[in-house]
Design a protein around this motif. Structure first.
Motif, PDB file in Angstrom:
ATOM      1  N   TRP A 207     -94.994 -15.146  63.077  1.00 32.61           N
ATOM      2  CA  TRP A 207     -93.386 -15.680  62.382  1.00 32.61           C
ATOM      3  C   TRP A 207     -94.055 -17.281  61.650  1.00 32.61           C
ATOM      4  O   TRP A 207     -94.167 -17.779  60.890  1.00 32.61           O
ATOM      5  N   PHE A 208     -94.815 -18.131  62.541  1.00 32.03           N
ATOM      6  CA  PHE A 208     -95.077 -19.444  62.157  1.00 32.03           C
ATOM      7  C   PHE A 208     -96.010 -19.662  61.980  1.00 32.03           C
ATOM      8  O   PHE A 208     -95.892 -20.449  60.787  1.00 32.03           O
ATOM      9  N   ARG A 209     -97.507 -19.000  61.558  1.00 31.33           N
ATOM     10  CA  ARG A 209     -98.310 -19.045  60.790  1.00 31.33           C
ATOM     11  C   ARG A 209     -97.788 -18.858  59.143  1.00 31.33           C
ATOM     12  O   ARG A 209     -98.375 -19.048  58.299  1.00 31.33           O
ATOM     13  N   ASP A 210     -96.691 -17.717  59.644  1.00 32.17           N
ATOM     14  CA  ASP A 210     -96.292 -17.266  57.609  1.00 32.17           C
ATOM     15  C   ASP A 210     -95.591 -18.051  57.255  1.00 32.17           C
ATOM     16  O   ASP A 210     -95.408 -18.002  55.945  1.00 32.17           O
ATOM     17  N   ALA A 211     -94.920 -18.784  58.083  1.00 32.90           N
ATOM     18  CA  ALA A 211     -93.061 -19.564  57.506  1.00 32.90           C
ATOM     19  C   ALA A 211     -93.974 -20.744  56.604  1.00 32.90           C
ATOM     20  O   ALA A 211     -93.354 -21.258  55.643  1.00 32.90           O
TER      21      ALA A 211
END
Length: 530
Positions: free
Chosen positions: A40-44
């Motif tokens: 989620w962090f990498r995509d955000a």
């Protein structure tokens, strides 16, 4: 149920309970060993940070107002030079009206967490972060271990609680930041006095006692709980109690508000093992709730089990591990005597730079003391949001390519500075990453400057400062070791317009359409032959 099955069931339950208990109580080293930055962090890619508190109340004086208001001479910290004279003129002498009283002035009367979160989401933020406490040692949450908090003093609101609730309602991830580790040294000026003038030698309010508050608005509160004990009174036992109190407050923070992200403003864990214990609690809570560690612990240095944070700067290289850049508009708290360090152009440049190098950008959107967004900041964020609505495909959920980009600065050629001098951008950036940000004073990128992102089979070329005419990308030369292959099509992302190109052994020559005046970055979507 047979007797054997019954005892088997009891044994299963006991073992299951034991496993769950062990899982919850995993030590930090084991958690760090298994940690992988959550998807989620990498995509955000883009988050908005509300770095906001009582230091927003004074209109001038820099981001360390609470410290500098007690300093007639701020030395090398010139960003705070207006704090002391502004305080004298606006509030009076710090022996009579100290920072504790500034806190009381902070009412956050127009604070609407849901409106702020909705605005952030509308303009591209995929996660929200809020300041839990600053170096001023004031908690912005309902703290049962610290009387100087926003529920009991100042706005009489659970700022973190309201941000957390609004963020969850918006379907975004929520994080908190803590900057409290340096407060003892940071507050030392509050125990001093003027060196000269009519009040020379009169102690500042850091030396007031609980008894001095009788009949005052702060009756029942102890200034020592805010400013810490006087420097000459600090014993090892007292320091240890302060560290234990920090631990209690922050365990409560990560337990009650269940953040998805925690940032400690330091190169190491706050107070060493105490900071690791909070990180352990954060990760164990996530592990218990999600079955995997879905939380992020940020530090300014590279540490196993954490994600690296770069303050007011960015990575000089394409990194293998995810990281985050953080920037703010002025001095972290909105001040009218400071020019804006960033505008929409520089925010987009910092975002694209970070994403192309496997990072995220966290933008501190400073607020007025009443909780509203300053007009000029709101305008810039809206422009960023408009750009992301059109070009977000090349940002969200992407991953870096073999190299992050091409252009004069990447190749280390001479670049003209804002003063008209020439410098080598690569050599300059080797000096460090913290505080190496692009700002409104930074010269514009050369017109051949590009950055790359990928998503599955899709490839994006982001032209940082487009200008009509031809430019060449050496990385895409047919003879290049990193070439992605033979290009078969190139289109402008926002309108699908075909872009003329020619790929040779020397590079990829792209012919950009005419641009009227200055332009924000333009995204080109590339297709390659199988």
């Amino acid at each position: 149920m047979s007797r054997i099955k019954f005892f088997g069931f009891l044994f299963f339950m006991a073992v299951s309970g034991s496993v769950m208990a062990q899982q919850k109580e995993l030590p930090w080293d084991e958690l760090a060993e298994q940690y992988e930055c959550p998807e989620w962090f990498r995509d955000a890619k883009f988050g908005i940070w509300f770095h906001w508190g009582p230091q927003a109340v004074p209109e001038q004086g820099g981001g360390w107002y609470a410290r500098h208001m007690y300093m007639q001479d701020v030395g090398r910290q010139k960003f705070g030079k207006m704090a002391y004279p502004y305080h004298l003129q606006t509030y009076g002498h710090p022996s009579e009206f100290g920072f504790k009283d500034v806190i009381n002035e902070w009412k956050a009367e127009n604070f609407d967490a849901q409106a702020l979160i909705d605005f952030s989401k509308e303009n591209g933020a995929k996660y929200i972060v809020a300041l839990a406490n600053h170096h001023d040692h004031f908690d912005l949450f309902d703290s049962s271990h610290h009387p100087w908090n926003s529920v009991d003093v100042g706005p009489k609101k659970d700022i973190i609680g309201e941000f957390e609730s609004a963020t969850r309602k918006a379907g975004l991830k929520f994080g908190v930041t803590s900057h409290d580790d340096r407060f003892l040294n940071w507050w030392k000026p509050a125990f001093g006095s003027d060196k000269d003038g009519d009040k020379a030698g009169v102690p500042y309010d850091g030396r007031l006692t609980k008894e001095d508050g009788k009949g005052k608005w702060w009756e029942g509160l102890d200034p020592k709980d805010l400013y810490g004990p006087a420097p000459e009174d600090r014993t090892p036992e007292m320091i240890e109690d302060i560290k234990k109190n920090w631990l209690e407050r922050h365990i409560e923070l990560v337990t009650n508000y269940k953040p998805d992200l925690l940032y400690n403003d330091g190169f190491n864990f706050t107070y060493g093992e105490y900071g690791k214990e909070v990180a352990r609690e954060l990760y164990n809570n996530s592990l218990e709730e999600n079955g995997t560690i879905d939380a992020v612990m940020l530090l300014k240095r590279k540490e196993k089990g954490t994600v690296n944070e770069v303050e007011s700067g960015g990575s000089n290289t394409l990194r293998e591990d995810p990281w985050q850049s953080e920037i703010t508009f002025t001095d972290w708290f909105y001040k009218k005597d400071r020019h804006l360090t960033h505008n929409a152009r520089t925010i987009l440049e910092m975002l694209i730079e970070a994403v192309s190098k496997n990072g995220n950008l966290l933008l501190s959107m400073e607020l007025n003391p009443d909780g509203t967004i300053p007009h000029e900041i709101e305008k810039s964020v809206k422009i960023v949001g408009d750009w992301l609505k059109i070009n977000g495909e090349a940002i969200y959920g992407t991953r870096p390519w073999k190299v992050f980009g091409d252009g004069k600065s990447v190749r280390g050629e001479q670049v003209e500075t804002v003063e008209g001098e020439l410098r080598n951008a690569v050599a300059a950036q080797k000096k460090g990453e913290h505080f190496n940000q692009r700002t409104t004073a930074t010269p514009a990128f050369a017109h051949d400057e590009v950055r790359y992102t990928t998503k599955g089979d899709d490839f994006y070329i982001i032209v940082m400062n487009p200008k009509g005419g031809e430019f060449v990308i050496p990385s895409f030369a047919k003879s290049s070791e990193v070439s992605p292959g033979t290009l078969k099509g190139l289109t402008q992302l926002y309108n699908g317009r075909k872009i003329e190109f020619k790929q040779t052994n020397e590079g990829l020559a792209i012919t950009m359409p005419a641009v009227n005046g200055d332009s924000y970055p333009v995204v080109l979507k590339a297709k390659f032959k199988n």
